[in-house]
Design an enzyme around this catalytic site. Sequence first.
Site, PDB file in Angstrom:
ATOM      1  N   GLN A   1     -16.850  27.909   5.982  1.00  0.00           N
ATOM      2  CA  GLN A   1     -17.431  29.150   5.471  1.00  0.00           C
ATOM      3  C   GLN A   1     -17.332  30.249   6.521  1.00  0.00           C
ATOM      4  O   GLN A   1     -16.953  31.393   6.229  1.00  0.00           O
ATOM      5  CB  GLN A   1     -18.909  28.929   5.087  1.00  0.00           C
ATOM      6  CG  GLN A   1     -19.153  28.079   3.851  1.00  0.00           C
ATOM      7  CD  GLN A   1     -19.267  26.584   4.124  1.00  0.00           C
ATOM      8  OE1 GLN A   1     -18.666  26.056   5.053  1.00  0.00           O
ATOM      9  NE2 GLN A   1     -20.036  25.899   3.304  1.00  0.00           N
TER      10      GLN A   1
ATOM     11  N   THR B   1      -3.160  -5.310   0.613  1.00  0.00           N
ATOM     12  CA  THR B   1      -2.611  -3.969   0.844  1.00  0.00           C
ATOM     13  C   THR B   1      -3.529  -3.192   1.795  1.00  0.00           C
ATOM     14  O   THR B   1      -3.076  -2.337   2.545  1.00  0.00           O
ATOM     15  CB  THR B   1      -2.422  -3.189  -0.474  1.00  0.00           C
ATOM     16  OG1 THR B   1      -3.688  -2.913  -1.056  1.00  0.00           O
ATOM     17  CG2 THR B   1      -1.554  -3.959  -1.458  1.00  0.00           C
TER      18      THR B   1
ATOM     19  N   HIS C   1     -10.022  17.319   4.273  1.00  0.00           N
ATOM     20  CA  HIS C   1     -10.710  16.449   5.221  1.00  0.00           C
ATOM     21  C   HIS C   1      -9.748  15.497   5.929  1.00  0.00           C
ATOM     22  O   HIS C   1      -8.884  14.891   5.299  1.00  0.00           O
ATOM     23  CB  HIS C   1     -11.775  15.618   4.496  1.00  0.00           C
ATOM     24  CG  HIS C   1     -12.776  16.446   3.747  1.00  0.00           C
ATOM     25  ND1 HIS C   1     -13.625  17.338   4.375  1.00  0.00           N
ATOM     26  CD2 HIS C   1     -13.061  16.527   2.433  1.00  0.00           C
ATOM     27  CE1 HIS C   1     -14.398  17.923   3.467  1.00  0.00           C
ATOM     28  NE2 HIS C   1     -14.062  17.454   2.282  1.00  0.00           N
TER      29      HIS C   1
ATOM     30  N   ARG D   1     -13.629  18.216  15.258  1.00  0.00           N
ATOM     31  CA  ARG D   1     -12.941  17.681  14.092  1.00  0.00           C
ATOM     32  C   ARG D   1     -11.677  18.491  13.825  1.00  0.00           C
ATOM     33  O   ARG D   1     -11.503  19.585  14.371  1.00  0.00           O
ATOM     34  CB  ARG D   1     -13.853  17.728  12.858  1.00  0.00           C
ATOM     35  CG  ARG D   1     -14.226  19.133  12.438  1.00  0.00           C
ATOM     36  CD  ARG D   1     -15.031  19.174  11.128  1.00  0.00           C
ATOM     37  NE  ARG D   1     -15.220  20.555  10.701  1.00  0.00           N
ATOM     38  CZ  ARG D   1     -15.741  20.924   9.543  1.00  0.00           C
ATOM     39  NH1 ARG D   1     -16.162  20.008   8.685  1.00  0.00           N
ATOM     40  NH2 ARG D   1     -15.857  22.200   9.212  1.00  0.00           N
TER      41      ARG D   1
ATOM     42  N   LYS E   1       0.862  -1.189   0.000  1.00  0.00           N
ATOM     43  CA  LYS E   1       0.000   0.000   0.000  1.00  0.00           C
ATOM     44  C   LYS E   1       0.894   1.233   0.000  1.00  0.00           C
ATOM     45  O   LYS E   1       1.713   1.417   0.900  1.00  0.00           O
ATOM     46  CB  LYS E   1      -0.901   0.014   1.239  1.00  0.00           C
ATOM     47  CG  LYS E   1      -1.963   1.103   1.195  1.00  0.00           C
ATOM     48  CD  LYS E   1      -2.982   0.856   0.073  1.00  0.00           C
ATOM     49  CE  LYS E   1      -4.245   0.201   0.583  1.00  0.00           C
ATOM     50  NZ  LYS E   1      -5.118  -0.235  -0.528  1.00  0.00           N
TER      51      LYS E   1
HETATM   52  O1  LIG Z   1     -17.021  23.398   7.007  1.00  0.00           O
HETATM   53  C1  LIG Z   1     -17.690  22.677   6.244  1.00  0.00           C
HETATM   54  N1  LIG Z   1     -18.527  23.243   5.339  1.00  0.00           N
HETATM   55  C2  LIG Z   1     -19.274  22.489   4.476  1.00  0.00           C
HETATM   56  O2  LIG Z   1     -20.058  23.051   3.655  1.00  0.00           O
HETATM   57  C3  LIG Z   1     -19.166  21.106   4.554  1.00  0.00           C
HETATM   58  N2  LIG Z   1     -19.741  20.088   3.865  1.00  0.00           N
HETATM   59  C4  LIG Z   1     -19.238  18.937   4.362  1.00  0.00           C
HETATM   60  O3  LIG Z   1     -19.537  17.791   3.949  1.00  0.00           O
HETATM   61  N3  LIG Z   1     -18.355  19.191   5.365  1.00  0.00           N
HETATM   62  C5  LIG Z   1     -18.297  20.539   5.508  1.00  0.00           C
HETATM   63  N4  LIG Z   1     -17.565  21.326   6.325  1.00  0.00           N
END
Ligand SMILES: O=c1[nH]c(=O)c2[nH]c(=O)[nH]c2[nH]1
Length: 285
Positions: free
Chosen positions: A212, A57, A240, A169, A12
């Site tokens: 945002q 893997t 992510h 998160r 992997k």
């Molecule tokens: O900060 C975020 N804004 C999003 O519009 C969004 N959409 C998502 O799936 N995760 C997140 N996180």
Amino acid sequence: MGIVLGANQYGKAETRLVRVTRDGGTHTLTDLNVSVSLAGDLVDAHLSGDNGHVLPTDTQKNTVYAFARRHGVTSVEAFGLLLARHFVASQEPIHAVRVRLESYSWTRLGPHSFQRDGAEVRTATVTCDRSGATVVSGVTDLVLLNSTGSEFVGYRQDGYTTLAPATDRILATAVTARWRHASADGDWDASYAAVRSALVSGFVETYSRSLQQTLYAMGERVLTERPDVVEVRMSMPNRHHFAVDLTPFGLDNPNEVFYAADRPYGLIEGTVLRDDAPAAGLAWW
Ligand SMILES: O=c1[nH]c(=O)c2[nH]c(=O)[nH]c2[nH]1
């Protein structure tokens, strides 16, 4: 003429592991790219399709994450040795293992905020016609990460929504920002340093309910602190980081071991400007 199988290995590649170690409120971050290759008695796999000697893997990837939780990551050398010895010792058909590791370094910005070293680029666009000149300054690939202080809940849902609400998160992004100056006169180096610092502190000091909201807070901070700037345009990918489910291996994961996905990614873009900003003219051309 005979045909034979020559040298081969498999594994992997590029398992992206981010390990957060929580020492009270102060976090440390390890950011690795781990590639495992196994070699050994794999002739049957290639010639007859018998997978009896093939450790998937996928299993190798799981081992990387599970070992990060179980043993921690001190250095790339020590973590590589741990993994390499494990596969040789536990997989009888495997005779040799190579583990390649890359470690990305981050500079601490706060107890749980970090900036990735070495990526950022300062930019400028200057336009000019008979009526005058405009200056847009910018930065690209300013990579920032908060290991806590970020949530994403209360979002709209439909029949295709599977995302689980996140109350704690990792928030990570590579900021591309460009800002329009009120005039073509300025102390450009001082202005750049101050805007960059406002963007960073906006990111670090905002408890984030979404990227945002963080984007707006960053732009707002620039405009509050810098009268010479009238408009900020930002493009921020949501890098992510998914907490890895380690329960199949008898391990918990209290937000410490993450899979850093590279794509797809959310892309959050927006403009923050003064309501009395002068016309942009050629500035964004
Ligand atoms: O900060 C975020 N804004 C999003 O519009 C969004 N959409 C998502 O799936 N995760 C997140 N996180």
